[in-house]
Enzyme design. Structure first.
Site, PDB file in Angstrom:
ATOM      1  N   THR A   1       3.673   9.166   4.580  1.00 37.16           N
ATOM      2  CA  THR A   1       4.175   7.985   5.292  1.00 37.16           C
ATOM      3  C   THR A   1       4.380   6.852   4.291  1.00 37.16           C
ATOM      4  OG1 THR A   1       3.073   8.655   7.319  1.00 37.16           O
ATOM      5  CG2 THR A   1       3.567   6.307   7.115  1.00 37.16           C
ATOM      6  N   GLY A   2       5.363   5.984   4.587  1.00 38.69           N
ATOM      7  CA  GLY A   2       5.654   4.868   3.679  1.00 38.69           C
ATOM      8  C   GLY A   2       7.052   5.030   3.105  1.00 38.69           C
TER       9      GLY A   2
ATOM     10  N   GLU B   1      -3.222  10.630   7.015  1.00 39.40           N
ATOM     11  CA  GLU B   1      -2.887  10.985   5.623  1.00 39.40           C
ATOM     12  C   GLU B   1      -4.071  11.676   4.948  1.00 39.40           C
ATOM     13  OE1 GLU B   1       0.372   7.511   4.525  1.00 39.40           O
ATOM     14  OE2 GLU B   1      -1.742   7.112   4.195  1.00 39.40           O
TER      15      GLU B   1
HETATM   16  C1  5RP Z   1       0.904   4.508   4.183  1.00 38.41           C
HETATM   17  C2  5RP Z   1       0.594   4.720   2.748  1.00 38.41           C
HETATM   18  C3  5RP Z   1       1.740   4.675   1.802  1.00 38.41           C
HETATM   19  O1  5RP Z   1       1.871   5.898   1.189  1.00 38.41           O
HETATM   20  C4  5RP Z   1       1.487   3.582   0.792  1.00 38.41           C
HETATM   21  O2  5RP Z   1       1.312   2.356   1.486  1.00 38.41           O
HETATM   22  C5  5RP Z   1       2.652   3.436  -0.201  1.00 38.41           C
HETATM   23  O3  5RP Z   1       3.784   3.001   0.480  1.00 38.41           O
HETATM   24  P1  5RP Z   1       5.180   2.789  -0.219  1.00 38.41           P
HETATM   25  O4  5RP Z   1       5.662   4.123  -0.680  1.00 38.41           O
HETATM   26  O5  5RP Z   1       6.029   2.172   0.847  1.00 38.41           O
HETATM   27  O6  5RP Z   1       4.966   1.834  -1.382  1.00 38.41           O
HETATM   28  O7  5RP Z   1      -0.505   4.953   2.334  1.00 38.41           O
HETATM   29  O8  5RP Z   1      -0.261   4.455   4.958  1.00 38.41           O
END
Ligand code: 5RP
Length: 233
Positions: A31-32, A108
């Site tokens: 996610t993200g 996650e």
């Molecule tokens: C979500 C996460 C994401 O992987 C983390 O916040 C990194 O996000 P991004 O790829 O948008 O920088 O842990 O819960």
């Protein structure tokens, strides 16, 4: 780093992770924003004939994967994931991580824990010598929130309830998130144990020795980082 350079690095790291996926794999879908790039690229491969089944780490990722036509499965059908590809907010030389900036840390961590390999995809800004500049997200049961806030204050943390559009952020499981400033963290494994020992904390965003490899992009390309062996435990 400019926003566009950071986005470019995220896409490059995500693209590099495609080579970690084999035909027939069960794939944990992170996610993200960086993980989203990976899911979209994986969706293109699926359209070209790659056969995988995904296990998403959030409702958002499930929706995305479904819309892209990536077949999904669940822990009812499989209990072992071949490879999970996910982002991180920070990683250190031992590949300990802070995760949960997007609020999906609980699923996650469950998905990562069931994976033969956890591949982290990151832009260069995520690489640190010591974790802690990014505040550690802690998912709490609402009933226990004030108790946990007091316990966190007692161990020196500055904790803030995550608020989005004026209301407390709710995770996919309906819990709240406390974003916690512990300063730079000397011993992430010890802090992780302390947090895991507090009833009412559902999960925290310290991922200790879970990542197998980080694919980190910088201005020159994508580098594979593997964990440095610990000097002491
Ligand atoms: C979500 C996460 C994401 O992987 C983390 O916040 C990194 O996000 P991004 O790829 O948008 O920088 O842990 O819960």
């Amino acid at each position: 780093m400019s926003q566009s350079e950071q986005d470019r690095q995220k896409i490059e790291a995500a693209r590099a992770a495609l080579r970690m996926v084999n035909n027939g794999d069960v794939v944990g879908l992170g996610t993200g924003s960086t993980a989203t790039h990976f899911v979209k690229l994986l969706g293109e491969r699926v359209k070209e004939g790659l056969q995988v089944r995904g296990i998403p780490t959030s409702v958002d990722t499930k929706t995305l994967a479904t819309n892209l036509g990536i077949p999904l499965t669940t822990f009812e059908e499989v209990q072992m994931i071949d490879v999970t590809v996910d982002g991180a907010d920070e990683f250190d030389p031992r590949l300990n991580l802070i995760k949960g900036g997007g609020g999906a840390l609980l699923r996650e961590k469950i998905v990562a824990s069931a994976s033969r390999q956890m591949v982290v995809v990151a832009d260069g800004s995520k690489r640190v010598e010591k974790l802690g500049r990014f505040h550690v997200p802690i998912e709490v049961i609402v009933f226990a929130q004030e108790l946990i806030l007091a316990k966190l204050a007692a161990i020196g943390a500055k904790a803030q309830l995550r608020v989005v559009d004026g209301s407390p952020f709710r995770t996919d499981e309906g819990n709240h998130i406390l974003d916690c400033d512990f300063g730079l963290i000397d011993d992430p494994a010890a802090l992780a144990r302390t947090l895991s020992d507090m009833p009412g904390i559902v999960e925290h965003g310290l991922f200790i020795r879970m990542a197998s490899i980080v694919l980190v992009a910088d201005a020159n390309g994508v580098i594979e980082v593997r964990p440095e062996s610990p000097t002491k435990e």
